[in-house]
Design a protein around this motif. Sequence first.
Motif, PDB file in Angstrom:
ATOM      1  N   THR A 258       0.833  -1.198   0.000  1.00 35.49           N
ATOM      2  CA  THR A 258       0.000   0.000   0.000  1.00 35.49           C
ATOM      3  C   THR A 258       0.872   1.254   0.000  1.00 35.49           C
ATOM      4  OG1 THR A 258      -0.132  -0.163   2.409  1.00 35.49           O
ATOM      5  CG2 THR A 258      -1.945  -1.101   1.139  1.00 35.49           C
ATOM      6  N   PRO A 259       0.353   2.374  -0.514  1.00 32.99           N
ATOM      7  CA  PRO A 259       1.163   3.595  -0.618  1.00 32.99           C
ATOM      8  C   PRO A 259       1.605   4.130   0.743  1.00 32.99           C
ATOM      9  CG  PRO A 259      -0.806   3.741  -1.993  1.00 32.99           C
ATOM     10  CD  PRO A 259      -0.977   2.529  -1.127  1.00 32.99           C
ATOM     11  N   SER A 260       2.665   4.921   0.720  1.00 33.04           N
ATOM     12  CA  SER A 260       3.116   5.600   1.934  1.00 33.04           C
ATOM     13  C   SER A 260       2.022   6.533   2.433  1.00 33.04           C
ATOM     14  CB  SER A 260       4.377   6.417   1.645  1.00 33.04           C
ATOM     15  OG  SER A 260       5.435   5.585   1.243  1.00 33.04           O
ATOM     16  N   LEU A 261       1.955   6.683   3.744  1.00 38.47           N
ATOM     17  CA  LEU A 261       0.977   7.600   4.326  1.00 38.47           C
ATOM     18  C   LEU A 261       1.316   9.039   3.938  1.00 38.47           C
ATOM     19  CD1 LEU A 261       0.693   6.022   7.877  1.00 38.47           C
ATOM     20  CD2 LEU A 261      -1.056   5.969   6.089  1.00 38.47           C
ATOM     21  N   PRO A 262       0.309   9.891   3.783  1.00 35.74           N
ATOM     22  CA  PRO A 262       0.588  11.297   3.491  1.00 35.74           C
ATOM     23  C   PRO A 262       1.461  11.909   4.584  1.00 35.74           C
ATOM     24  CG  PRO A 262      -1.756  10.815   3.255  1.00 35.74           C
ATOM     25  CD  PRO A 262      -1.141   9.614   3.896  1.00 35.74           C
ATOM     26  N   LEU A 263       2.352  12.801   4.182  1.00 37.81           N
ATOM     27  CA  LEU A 263       3.189  13.473   5.162  1.00 37.81           C
ATOM     28  C   LEU A 263       2.359  14.467   5.968  1.00 37.81           C
ATOM     29  CD1 LEU A 263       6.531  14.333   3.309  1.00 37.81           C
ATOM     30  CD2 LEU A 263       5.957  12.314   4.652  1.00 37.81           C
ATOM     31  N   SER A 264       2.650  14.560   7.234  1.00 36.62           N
ATOM     32  CA  SER A 264       2.043  15.611   8.058  1.00 36.62           C
ATOM     33  C   SER A 264       2.713  16.943   7.718  1.00 36.62           C
ATOM     34  CB  SER A 264       2.248  15.302   9.538  1.00 36.62           C
ATOM     35  OG  SER A 264       3.638  15.369   9.867  1.00 36.62           O
ATOM     36  N   THR A 265       2.109  18.028   8.139  1.00 36.29           N
ATOM     37  CA  THR A 265       2.713  19.344   7.917  1.00 36.29           C
ATOM     38  C   THR A 265       4.097  19.411   8.558  1.00 36.29           C
ATOM     39  OG1 THR A 265       0.573  20.451   7.764  1.00 36.29           O
ATOM     40  CG2 THR A 265       2.462  21.817   8.351  1.00 36.29           C
ATOM     41  N   LYS A 266       4.245  18.832   9.734  1.00 31.79           N
ATOM     42  CA  LYS A 266       5.541  18.827  10.409  1.00 31.79           C
ATOM     43  C   LYS A 266       6.584  18.073   9.597  1.00 31.79           C
ATOM     44  CE  LYS A 266       7.688  17.634  14.855  1.00 31.79           C
ATOM     45  NZ  LYS A 266       7.450  17.042  16.214  1.00 31.79           N
ATOM     46  N   GLU A 267       6.193  16.939   9.028  1.00 34.02           N
ATOM     47  CA  GLU A 267       7.121  16.154   8.210  1.00 34.02           C
ATOM     48  C   GLU A 267       7.482  16.886   6.923  1.00 34.02           C
ATOM     49  OE1 GLU A 267       5.949  11.544   9.353  1.00 34.02           O
ATOM     50  OE2 GLU A 267       4.614  12.702   8.044  1.00 34.02           O
ATOM     51  N   MET A 268       6.498  17.539   6.313  1.00 29.94           N
ATOM     52  CA  MET A 268       6.773  18.326   5.110  1.00 29.94           C
ATOM     53  C   MET A 268       7.736  19.465   5.425  1.00 29.94           C
ATOM     54  SD  MET A 268       5.111  17.845   1.998  1.00 29.94           S
ATOM     55  CE  MET A 268       4.410  19.367   1.368  1.00 29.94           C
ATOM     56  N   ASP A 269       7.484  20.149   6.517  1.00 29.20           N
ATOM     57  CA  ASP A 269       8.350  21.266   6.911  1.00 29.20           C
ATOM     58  C   ASP A 269       9.790  20.798   7.107  1.00 29.20           C
ATOM     59  OD1 ASP A 269       6.158  22.887   6.836  1.00 29.20           O
ATOM     60  OD2 ASP A 269       5.998  23.184   9.002  1.00 29.20           O
ATOM     61  N   PHE A 270       9.944  19.640   7.745  1.00 26.95           N
ATOM     62  CA  PHE A 270      11.289  19.114   7.979  1.00 26.95           C
ATOM     63  C   PHE A 270      12.001  18.829   6.659  1.00 26.95           C
ATOM     64  CE2 PHE A 270      14.151  15.458   8.485  1.00 26.95           C
ATOM     65  CZ  PHE A 270      15.057  16.004   9.405  1.00 26.95           C
ATOM     66  N   ALA A 271      11.306  18.174   5.740  1.00 28.27           N
ATOM     67  CA  ALA A 271      11.923  17.802   4.463  1.00 28.27           C
ATOM     68  C   ALA A 271      12.411  19.022   3.693  1.00 28.27           C
ATOM     69  CB  ALA A 271      10.935  17.004   3.612  1.00 28.27           C
ATOM     70  N   TYR A 272      11.677  20.130   3.776  1.00 30.68           N
ATOM     71  CA  TYR A 272      12.042  21.317   3.007  1.00 30.68           C
ATOM     72  C   TYR A 272      12.925  22.290   3.783  1.00 30.68           C
ATOM     73  CZ  TYR A 272       9.019  19.762  -0.715  1.00 30.68           C
ATOM     74  OH  TYR A 272       8.482  19.032  -1.743  1.00 30.68           O
ATOM     75  N   SER A 273      13.238  21.943   5.038  1.00 31.86           N
ATOM     76  CA  SER A 273      14.120  22.796   5.840  1.00 31.86           C
ATOM     77  C   SER A 273      15.572  22.341   5.794  1.00 31.86           C
ATOM     78  CB  SER A 273      13.663  22.783   7.312  1.00 31.86           C
ATOM     79  OG  SER A 273      13.911  21.500   7.898  1.00 31.86           O
ATOM     80  N   LEU A 274      15.849  21.251   5.087  1.00 36.61           N
ATOM     81  CA  LEU A 274      17.196  20.685   5.060  1.00 36.61           C
ATOM     82  C   LEU A 274      18.160  21.617   4.313  1.00 36.61           C
ATOM     83  CD1 LEU A 274      16.126  16.984   4.454  1.00 36.61           C
ATOM     84  CD2 LEU A 274      16.847  18.049   6.598  1.00 36.61           C
ATOM     85  N   PRO A 275      19.460  21.455   4.513  1.00 39.28           N
ATOM     86  CA  PRO A 275      20.441  22.447   4.016  1.00 39.28           C
ATOM     87  C   PRO A 275      20.742  22.319   2.524  1.00 39.28           C
ATOM     88  CG  PRO A 275      21.588  20.688   5.164  1.00 39.28           C
ATOM     89  CD  PRO A 275      20.114  20.420   5.357  1.00 39.28           C
ATOM     90  N   TYR A 276      19.741  22.594   1.702  1.00 32.66           N
ATOM     91  CA  TYR A 276      19.942  22.559   0.256  1.00 32.66           C
ATOM     92  C   TYR A 276      20.803  23.741  -0.194  1.00 32.66           C
ATOM     93  CZ  TYR A 276      15.838  19.520   0.692  1.00 32.66           C
ATOM     94  OH  TYR A 276      14.966  18.536   1.063  1.00 32.66           O
TER      95      TYR A 276
END
Length: 611
Positions: A258-276
């Motif tokens: 089954t597909p991965s669960l949708p990301l929570s807002t907190k999880e989304m924020d973390f993914a886009y806060s990384l040092p790109y």
Amino acid sequence: MEFLPINRDEMLQRGWQQPDFIYVSGDAYVDHPSFGAAIITRMLEAHGYKVVMLSQPNWKKNDEFLQFGEPRLGFLISSGNIDSMVNHYSVSKRRRDKDSYTDEGAMGKRPDRATIVYSKKVRELFPNSAIILGGIEASLRRLAHYDYWDDKIRPSILLDAQADMVLYGMGETSIIELAEALDGGLNIKDITYIRGSVYQTNTLDTLFEHVVLPTFEEIKNDKRKYAESFKIQHENHDALNATILVEPYKNCYVVQNTPSLPLSTKEMDFAYSLPYMRKFHPRYKYIPAIEEVKFSVISNRGCFGSCSFCALTAHQGRIIQSRSKESIVNEVKKITEYDDFKGYIHDVGGPTANFYHPSCDKQLKVGTCKHKECLHPKPCPNLKVDHKDYLEILRACRKLPKIKKVFVRSGIRYDYLMHDKDDTFFKELVEHHISGQLKVAPEHVSNKVLDVMGKCNFELYDSFTKKYERLNKEANKNQFLVPYLMSSHPGCDLQDAVELACYLKRIRHTPQQVQDFYPTPSTLSTCMYYTGIDPLTGKKVYVEKNSHEKLLQRALMQYSYPKNYDLVYEALKKANRLDLVGNNNKCLIPPIYNKQQTQKRGVEHGKSRKR
């Protein structure tokens, strides 16, 4: 901040003798959150794993693949941000001359079917290493699929590539779960429980609740079986109510968890806060694909629009996942500190910019409806239409120092916008967030075709254009609409193409670029194209496959071009619409080709009105 190592010397400079993962990508290395490779590698790095980048390796030689040695945990392989076949070939199967994801746009730096080629090379050189496929190319080929370029059914890419696993969809959570399992000593062959994964097995003894799809041999030889299989897959895209799917082959089974669960807002924020680094690696001169995204911000993912020709449902799902206002504003602040920032945020959006929340309250508890769409054919009574939070984000961004304009350039769903009884967002969109022209996607004007496309009826688009024109006048703006339109989609015949041409004549708009329907893996429209059947209803669908007839449909969209005169005349004759050949205002072309007259008409019709 620094880029990840791209060669052995850079790896050794970090004091690493062996990487945990080698990420092999068909794209040049761009460390920006709009690139899937950047998100996955930064996520792994944030969880303590050593990752090196092997971008666009020469697949005909071994040296580049061997330079890092064997990774401790495995190889991660992706074709890049775009399907390699779509990247290389137009819908007419002609070789493109530019690759926007390669240095200076050079073509030929990645192979056709890059995921398969890279994976086979790795398997040859490192027969005992774990090989995990990801990215759009693998995600949409995770089960057997119709391949437009070969014009046949191909098996799961897992088997073609001789890989161990496919991680499909957006893989932030699944890649970390997999990394932890491998790090804990589990063999890749024993990791069969991760959401969003596809694996091969010889037995189904460990499975309980699952659905067995038609066999590969059945769908290869029977188009109705293919349509049947597609329907089951289509009904199991939602993480909360999907079932494990099993596709039988002669000697094995391919299992889709089954597909991965949708990301929570907190999880989304973390993914886009990384040092790109938010730029391409200095080894390159210029990567064209960075242009539109460098100063853009992703606010959401997923789409409940469910257009038949779009693969988003199969890849990201229908449940909208969004970042917080604070996360987005903080990223915009970082962008304003770059030396080459000129004050313009190119976009704050996602697959659909104005989808910021799930379409209804129940989705996060029980998932999306299996047999009903949110917007088509009519908006669901449970649909929540609300632009307030997205508008607050845009307002906050445009108030920041150094910001001149914040544009919205990713897709706007005009039907969703029109269903909003509060015009505040529409008015502010027109006043503050359009860079001279707004791109929207009515796709066609024939309601018969629009229904097959999964789009709203044309009358709503017509109302939208009038409202857009009125709001522009009220704001004293001179901004245009640029409609995306498509020819030769399943369900579209020559009569429908003529209807579209007449509409373009009426609004005095000639598309500079014409989009032909492109059958890509895992879309509903591609299933219809291949089978001639709507898999959701079982009804037959008209499909135009003749290349010349498709050319006629395309030419009608640019009827005023002198080079298209003969094709347009032929199309009108075949459609029994020679009433549109003449010199009055309703006619598309004059009765006799006159170069000077036709060129003058082409100039006149090429002028776009606001609507």
